[in-house]
Design a protein around this motif. Structure first.
Motif, PDB file in Angstrom:
ATOM      1  N   GLY A 148       0.825  -1.210   0.000  1.00  0.00           N
ATOM      2  CA  GLY A 148       0.000   0.000   0.000  1.00  0.00           C
ATOM      3  C   GLY A 148       0.852   1.251   0.000  1.00  0.00           C
ATOM      4  N   ALA A 149       1.858   1.270   0.875  1.00  0.00           N
ATOM      5  CA  ALA A 149       2.744   2.435   0.942  1.00  0.00           C
ATOM      6  C   ALA A 149       3.514   2.603  -0.360  1.00  0.00           C
ATOM      7  N   GLY A 150       3.955   1.492  -0.930  1.00  0.00           N
ATOM      8  CA  GLY A 150       4.718   1.553  -2.171  1.00  0.00           C
ATOM      9  C   GLY A 150       3.873   2.003  -3.350  1.00  0.00           C
ATOM     10  N   PHE A 151       2.643   1.524  -3.424  1.00  0.00           N
ATOM     11  CA  PHE A 151       1.765   1.932  -4.525  1.00  0.00           C
ATOM     12  C   PHE A 151       1.511   3.436  -4.482  1.00  0.00           C
ATOM     13  N   ALA A 152       1.218   3.957  -3.302  1.00  0.00           N
ATOM     14  CA  ALA A 152       0.964   5.389  -3.173  1.00  0.00           C
ATOM     15  C   ALA A 152       2.203   6.207  -3.526  1.00  0.00           C
ATOM     16  N   ALA A 153       3.378   5.729  -3.111  1.00  0.00           N
ATOM     17  CA  ALA A 153       4.617   6.466  -3.387  1.00  0.00           C
ATOM     18  C   ALA A 153       4.994   6.411  -4.864  1.00  0.00           C
TER      19      ALA A 153
END
Length: 251
Positions: A148-153
């Protein structure tokens, strides 16, 4: 009418959500093991190419767990393959289709906000040494936080809202994947203490009807999980994204 794709949508929470959304008038594409082997990078990639070119909601609910360490034909530990690689690949491959929708959402059913956070075994992601089902499951849960954090970043200008959601203890039938006597023990506990898949689906359908506005949201059965927790560390998310991109590059 929304188009909703549910990976793991033929049984358990995903199946109940598929039924709930169909009754509400959505077009639901429910993916189960009969449609594709989601432990396979190649099959998951081919599946993504067959899905609609406009998707409003992608639900990531597929998972497979075993007390034994099982290696897929592509050389990946099974839990990692379906719970991490498969979810990463579907989100990335279906991003263009999602971005054609007015209010696109990725809903990732995971263990976010868990009391026992687990950890990523960076030097042994396939858990070749010291495998246990608990270790594999907890690594998968933490990896999904980083997804989730990687997709948003990685997609800062995307309109897609990414929601990590922990439904807590649900009588979803996952115990049927276990061997005896664990199957009977977990099944009895789930029947006694777990919420029903129908009640979990009702909560999820309401969430999808009015999704959060933030690009990334983490919820533990509706309660916000602070994104300042170490599970969402940006450097770790970038590291995992790089590894997953390399592992799926040939798909």
């Amino acid at each position: 009418m929304r188009t909703v794709v549910i990976a793991g949508g033929t049984r358990g929470i995903g199946g109940a959500l598929a039924d709930e959304l169909r009754r509400a008038g959505d077009r639901v594409v429910a993916i189960g093991s009969a449609d594709a082997d989601l432990t396979s990078v190649r099959e998951t990639s081919a599946l993504a190419d067959r899905l609609p070119d406009k998707i409003d909601v992608l639900v990531l609910a597929a998972g497979r767990f075993d007390q034994r360490r099982i290696v897929t034909s592509e050389g990946f530990e099974q839990t990692f393959a379906i719970y991490v690689l498969g979810r990463y690949l579907l989100a990335e491959r279906l991003r263009p289709a999602l971005e054609r929708a007015q209010t696109p959402v990725i809903l990732n059913l995971s263990g976010t906000g868990g009391i026992r956070a687990g950890r990523i075994h960076w030097n042994d992601l396939q858990l070749a040494s010291g495998y246990t089902m608990f270790k594999a499951t907890m690594q998968g849960a933490r990896a999904n936080d980083l997804l989730g954090a990687g997709f948003a970043a990685h997609n800062p200008h995307s309109p897609i809202r990414y929601v990590l959601y922990n439904p807590l203890f649900v009588d979803s039938g996952m115990h049927r994947q276990l061997r005896q006597p664990m199957r009977a023990l977990v099944g009895a506990s789930a029947a006694l203490l777990g919420s029903s898949t129908a009640s979990a689906a009702t909560l999820l359908a309401a969430l999808l009807a009015e999704p959060p506005a933030a690009r990334l949201t983490a919820l533990r059965r509706g309660a916000p999980v602070p994104l300042t927790r170490p599970e969402f560390d940006q450097s770790a998310a970038a590291r995992l994204y790089t590894i997953l991109a390399e592992l799926t590059a040939a798909a």
